[in-house]
Write a protein that holds these residues in place. Sequence first.
Motif, PDB file in Angstrom:
ATOM      1  N   VAL A  44       7.251 -62.434  13.697  1.00  0.00           N
ATOM      2  CA  VAL A  44       6.612 -63.517  14.441  1.00  0.00           C
ATOM      3  C   VAL A  44       5.544 -64.153  13.557  1.00  0.00           C
ATOM      4  CG1 VAL A  44       5.128 -64.037  16.433  1.00  0.00           C
ATOM      5  CG2 VAL A  44       7.051 -62.458  16.702  1.00  0.00           C
ATOM      6  N   ALA A  45       5.521 -65.467  13.540  1.00  0.00           N
ATOM      7  CA  ALA A  45       4.445 -66.185  12.859  1.00  0.00           C
ATOM      8  C   ALA A  45       3.798 -67.126  13.856  1.00  0.00           C
ATOM      9  CB  ALA A  45       4.993 -66.970  11.672  1.00  0.00           C
ATOM     10  N   VAL A  46       2.494 -67.064  13.923  1.00  0.00           N
ATOM     11  CA  VAL A  46       1.740 -67.909  14.857  1.00  0.00           C
ATOM     12  C   VAL A  46       0.525 -68.458  14.127  1.00  0.00           C
ATOM     13  CG1 VAL A  46       2.476 -66.725  16.961  1.00  0.00           C
ATOM     14  CG2 VAL A  46       0.501 -65.857  15.701  1.00  0.00           C
ATOM     15  N   PRO A  47      -0.027 -69.567  14.628  1.00  0.00           N
ATOM     16  CA  PRO A  47      -1.158 -70.184  13.915  1.00  0.00           C
ATOM     17  C   PRO A  47      -2.399 -69.289  13.852  1.00  0.00           C
ATOM     18  CG  PRO A  47      -0.162 -71.745  15.440  1.00  0.00           C
ATOM     19  CD  PRO A  47       0.454 -70.412  15.732  1.00  0.00           C
TER      20      PRO A  47
ATOM     21  N   ASP B  42       7.043 -57.671  12.184  1.00  0.00           N
ATOM     22  CA  ASP B  42       6.052 -58.197  11.266  1.00  0.00           C
ATOM     23  C   ASP B  42       5.348 -59.342  11.969  1.00  0.00           C
ATOM     24  OD1 ASP B  42       4.586 -58.509   8.999  1.00  0.00           O
ATOM     25  OD2 ASP B  42       6.183 -59.425   7.818  1.00  0.00           O
ATOM     26  N   LEU B  43       4.104 -59.525  11.624  1.00  0.00           N
ATOM     27  CA  LEU B  43       3.305 -60.575  12.240  1.00  0.00           C
ATOM     28  C   LEU B  43       2.582 -61.297  11.126  1.00  0.00           C
ATOM     29  CD1 LEU B  43       1.946 -61.958  14.676  1.00  0.00           C
ATOM     30  CD2 LEU B  43       0.297 -60.090  14.682  1.00  0.00           C
ATOM     31  N   THR B  44       2.759 -62.592  11.062  1.00  0.00           N
ATOM     32  CA  THR B  44       2.106 -63.327   9.995  1.00  0.00           C
ATOM     33  C   THR B  44       1.601 -64.660  10.535  1.00  0.00           C
ATOM     34  OG1 THR B  44       2.330 -63.998   7.675  1.00  0.00           O
ATOM     35  CG2 THR B  44       4.201 -64.421   9.105  1.00  0.00           C
ATOM     36  N   ARG B  45       0.961 -65.406   9.646  1.00  0.00           N
ATOM     37  CA  ARG B  45       0.347 -66.655  10.053  1.00  0.00           C
ATOM     38  C   ARG B  45       1.298 -67.805   9.755  1.00  0.00           C
ATOM     39  NH1 ARG B  45      -2.842 -70.439   7.447  1.00  0.00           N
ATOM     40  NH2 ARG B  45      -2.705 -69.262   5.511  1.00  0.00           N
ATOM     41  N   SER B  46       1.386 -68.727  10.676  1.00  0.00           N
ATOM     42  CA  SER B  46       2.112 -69.970  10.429  1.00  0.00           C
ATOM     43  C   SER B  46       1.101 -71.106  10.413  1.00  0.00           C
ATOM     44  CB  SER B  46       3.146 -70.221  11.526  1.00  0.00           C
ATOM     45  OG  SER B  46       3.604 -71.567  11.451  1.00  0.00           O
ATOM     46  N   PRO B  47       1.162 -71.970   9.417  1.00  0.00           N
ATOM     47  CA  PRO B  47       0.265 -73.114   9.425  1.00  0.00           C
ATOM     48  C   PRO B  47       0.720 -74.191  10.411  1.00  0.00           C
ATOM     49  CG  PRO B  47       1.684 -73.206   7.514  1.00  0.00           C
ATOM     50  CD  PRO B  47       2.036 -71.941   8.250  1.00  0.00           C
ATOM     51  N   GLY B  48       1.881 -74.003  11.019  1.00  0.00           N
ATOM     52  CA  GLY B  48       2.378 -75.021  11.938  1.00  0.00           C
ATOM     53  C   GLY B  48       2.950 -74.385  13.184  1.00  0.00           C
TER      54      GLY B  48
ATOM     55  N   ILE C  80      -0.825 -55.484  13.763  1.00  0.00           N
ATOM     56  CA  ILE C  80       0.575 -55.036  13.776  1.00  0.00           C
ATOM     57  C   ILE C  80       0.727 -53.800  14.662  1.00  0.00           C
ATOM     58  CG2 ILE C  80       2.430 -54.081  12.334  1.00  0.00           C
ATOM     59  CD1 ILE C  80       1.628 -56.089  10.189  1.00  0.00           C
ATOM     60  N   ARG C  81      -0.307 -52.920  14.616  1.00  0.00           N
ATOM     61  CA  ARG C  81      -0.255 -51.767  15.512  1.00  0.00           C
ATOM     62  C   ARG C  81      -0.158 -52.218  16.960  1.00  0.00           C
ATOM     63  NH1 ARG C  81      -3.178 -48.670  11.605  1.00  0.00           N
ATOM     64  NH2 ARG C  81      -4.965 -50.024  11.794  1.00  0.00           N
ATOM     65  N   GLY C  82      -0.988 -53.190  17.331  1.00  0.00           N
ATOM     66  CA  GLY C  82      -0.955 -53.690  18.696  1.00  0.00           C
ATOM     67  C   GLY C  82       0.379 -54.337  19.018  1.00  0.00           C
ATOM     68  N   PHE C  83       0.876 -55.027  18.032  1.00  0.00           N
ATOM     69  CA  PHE C  83       2.112 -55.791  18.143  1.00  0.00           C
ATOM     70  C   PHE C  83       3.310 -54.869  18.393  1.00  0.00           C
ATOM     71  CE2 PHE C  83       5.499 -57.811  15.519  1.00  0.00           C
ATOM     72  CZ  PHE C  83       5.509 -59.084  16.037  1.00  0.00           C
ATOM     73  N   LEU C  84       3.274 -53.714  17.739  1.00  0.00           N
ATOM     74  CA  LEU C  84       4.400 -52.781  17.867  1.00  0.00           C
ATOM     75  C   LEU C  84       4.145 -51.727  18.932  1.00  0.00           C
ATOM     76  CD1 LEU C  84       5.242 -52.269  14.108  1.00  0.00           C
ATOM     77  CD2 LEU C  84       6.524 -53.598  15.784  1.00  0.00           C
ATOM     78  N   ASP C  85       2.975 -51.770  19.533  1.00  0.00           N
ATOM     79  CA  ASP C  85       2.607 -50.731  20.477  1.00  0.00           C
ATOM     80  C   ASP C  85       3.605 -50.704  21.637  1.00  0.00           C
ATOM     81  OD1 ASP C  85       1.085 -48.661  21.321  1.00  0.00           O
ATOM     82  OD2 ASP C  85      -0.313 -49.909  22.442  1.00  0.00           O
ATOM     83  N   GLY C  86       3.813 -49.530  22.153  1.00  0.00           N
ATOM     84  CA  GLY C  86       4.679 -49.416  23.313  1.00  0.00           C
ATOM     85  C   GLY C  86       6.145 -49.230  22.967  1.00  0.00           C
TER      86      GLY C  86
END
Lengths: 374, 374
Positions: free
Chosen positions: A130-133, A161-167, B53-59
Motif C-alpha cells: 500500500v502506498a498513501v500520501p 509493505d507500506l510506503t509513501r505515494s506523492p500522489g 508496518i507492525r500496525g499494518f500487519l497486526d492481527g
Amino acid sequence: MHRTQGAPCPAKARTCPGFPESSWISGPPGEAPVPMTVGRGTPLGPGAEFDRIRGFLDGLSEAPGVRVGPGDDGAVLEDGTVLSSDLSIEGTHFRLDWVSPEEAGYRATAAALSDLAAMAARPLGVLVSVAVPAPGTLSAPIMAGVRAAAAAAGAPLLGGDLTRSPGPAVVDVMVVGRADPPLLRSGARPGDELWVTGTLGAAAAALEAWGAGRTPDPRARYAFCRPVPRIEEARWLVREAGARAGLDLSDGIAGDAAHLAAASGVGIELDAEALLQVAHRLPGETGDAALGAALRRALHGGEDFELLVVLPPGEGEARVEEFRRRFDLPLSPVGQVGVGHGVRLRPRGGAPPQPLSAGGWDHFATGQGGSELP
Amino acid sequence: MHRTQGAPCPAKARTCPGFPESSWISGPPGEAPVPMTVGRGTPLGPGAEFDRIRGFLDGLSEAPGVRVGPGDDGAVLEDGTVLSSDLSIEGTHFRLDWVSPEEAGYRATAAALSDLAAMAARPLGVLVSVAVPAPGTLSAPIMAGVRAAAAAAGAPLLGGDLTRSPGPAVVDVMVVGRADPPLLRSGARPGDELWVTGTLGAAAAALEAWGAGRTPDPRARYAFCRPVPRIEEARWLVREAGARAGLDLSDGIAGDAAHLAAASGVGIELDAEALLQVAHRLPGETGDAALGAALRRALHGGEDFELLVVLPPGEGEARVEEFRRRFDLPLSPVGQVGVGHGVRLRPRGGAPPQPLSAGGWDHFATGQGGSELP
C-alpha cells in the motif's frame, strides 16, 4: 445481492441454441485474425489496451518450470502454483470520493483473488503493498478492507509493505494459489456452451451513476465495492461439471469472451436474450431503452468478477440446479462456442448474429464505454 | 564496480573481536525491548516506519501451509515457495529526472529479486505491473529495464499488467522463488559473526548528490541504478558456509542489523573500523570528515542490496578467499552477535560500543538521514 436476479432456469439453455457456424467462420469483415501468441503466453482478444499489453509482454522467452505464462488470468508453475498480481490506483480503479478506503482495500483484494477463481485455484495467501500520501488515517482502513476480503476467501495475509505515494493511493495485491488442474482460457471447443455465474453489469451501473454525479443504487454500489471472488464455484465447475475453459469477468463479457475465443482458437456467439436474463436491472428501469442499457452494461461493464465458463454440451443444464442449491447463486447459459474466431452477438428477435466489438475497460481510453472512470 | 573496494582480508575479522556482552545486555538506556511478533511473523527492528508496518500487519492469524509469515524478506510456504513483492513509486523510490525509465524498471526489479537473495531462494519467475500517465513512451523503456534485470537473474517474466496512473509512474514487481532451506532473519546465535558482501553506501552517495543538485559520481550512480541481487552468493553462503541468518541491505546496515537482532532475539555489535573497510569512498574524499560521511552512508544508506549474513564462528574467515574467487566480490566481516538486543557500534580507537539508532530509510520521514529522496 447478486442472487435475486439472473436466469436459474435450465430452460434458458434453449434460448441460445446452436447457431449456423458457416455464417461467421470468417470472422468480422475487415479484421485480421486476432490471436497473437506471446512467448509461451496465451493469446489475448482484440482491443487497444490488449495491443499495448501484447507489446508490453513481447519478447518473453519460454521458461523451464513454467506451465502457463503470460496472457491467462494467472501464471501457473509446473507444480500447479498459480500467481497473479493486481494493481489498483486511486483515480484509475477507484475514487475515494466514491468509495471508502476500506472499500477500496476490499475491492482491490477481491479483484486479485478473483484471478485465482478464474484459474480454479485454491488460495494459499495474499501479499499486499500500500502506498498513501501520509501514514495513518488512510492506510489503516485500506488494510482493514484487505484483511476482510482475504479472510472472506480463506486466504492468509502473508506479508505487506507500506510506503509513501506523492500522489494517488496505490493498493497492490499479489495472490498465490494452487490448482490441479488449472482452468485455462484455452480449452474451449466448438459445440461447447458458455455459462456465467450471478448477474452482470451491476458494478458498471454504479460507475455510470457516479460518473453522472448521481448516487448509485445501493445494490449496484455494493456490487462494485464488495465483489465476490467465485473461488469455490470455479473449483466445483471444474470438478463436477467438467468446465473446459473459463475466466473471471473483469473487462465485460464482450471483451472477456474475445480473450477466451482468442486463447482457444474458436469463435463465440453470445445470445442477447440470454444475456438480458442475467443483466442487472436497476429499480424502475423499464422499456426498450432500459433493456438496451442493461444489456450494454452486461456486455461492456467491467469488474463484475463473475465467472464465464465453457462447459461441455448438456453439462450446464444437468448441473444448474445443483449449482444453485450449493452456492445460492444462478448459473446461466449465455452463448455457444463455434469454429472461427472473434465474438458475435445474436440479437433479440431472430436477426442474424453481428460482430461484437470488445469495448470493455480500457484504462487509457477517455470517455469510451460506460464503465470507465471519468 | 562494487568489486574494487571492500575488505577481502580475513585478518579483518580480528578488527571486530568479541565484545563484553555484559555491557549491553540491557540494551540502549530508556528503550523498551523491541521485538514484537506479529502473528506467526518475524519481529522487526525499531523505527517509525517499522512501527507503522507492525500496525499494518497486526492481527494476522496463523495460517496452515505457511512456514514463514510477514516480517522476513519474503513469505515461505510449506513447500519452500518464497514470495515477495516490491512497489516502486516515482517520487518516493525514484525520480525520472535522476534516472531513466529503463533504469527505474531495472532497479525496481533487481530490488524485488534481492528479496529472493535475502531468503537464499532461486528465482522461479517475476510478475510486473506498471502504471504510467499515458501509454507508449514511458512503459516500453520501463519494461525493457524490467526484462533486463529479470534476465540477469535468470528469472522468467511470468506475466504483467499495464494500467493508467493519474500521477506518478508505479512499478510493482512480484517475485516467486524456491528455497530449501530458506535463509531467515531469525537464526543468529551469540558468538556468530556478521559478514557483508560487496561495498556499502554507494547508492546513498548517488542520492546525496542528486539531492544536493550535483551530478553523482558515475560509480555511485551505477550502484543506485543497477543493483545486483546476490542470489547465487546467498545460496552458496547457506550451502558452503552454513549461513545461519541473513537479509539484504535495503534500509542501511544499522536498521537491517536491528531487524536481524530483533528476529533472532540477540544483540549485534557492528565495528566502525571494519565498516570503513567496506564503505564506498567517493573519489577525492579524504580526511576524517570524508571517513565520517562514508561510514554514515554505509550505516544508514539504503538500497545497496548487498547481503548481511550471520556465519558460525570461523566460517567466514575460512571461506572468504573461495567466495572472492568464485564471485569476484569481497566478503567482509563487520561485527558480531551477542546476547541481549539491539545494535551497538564499536567506535574506532577503542572507545566502548554505543547504541546505534536505526536511522535507515523511512519513506514517510522528511529530511531524515542522507539517503531519503528529498
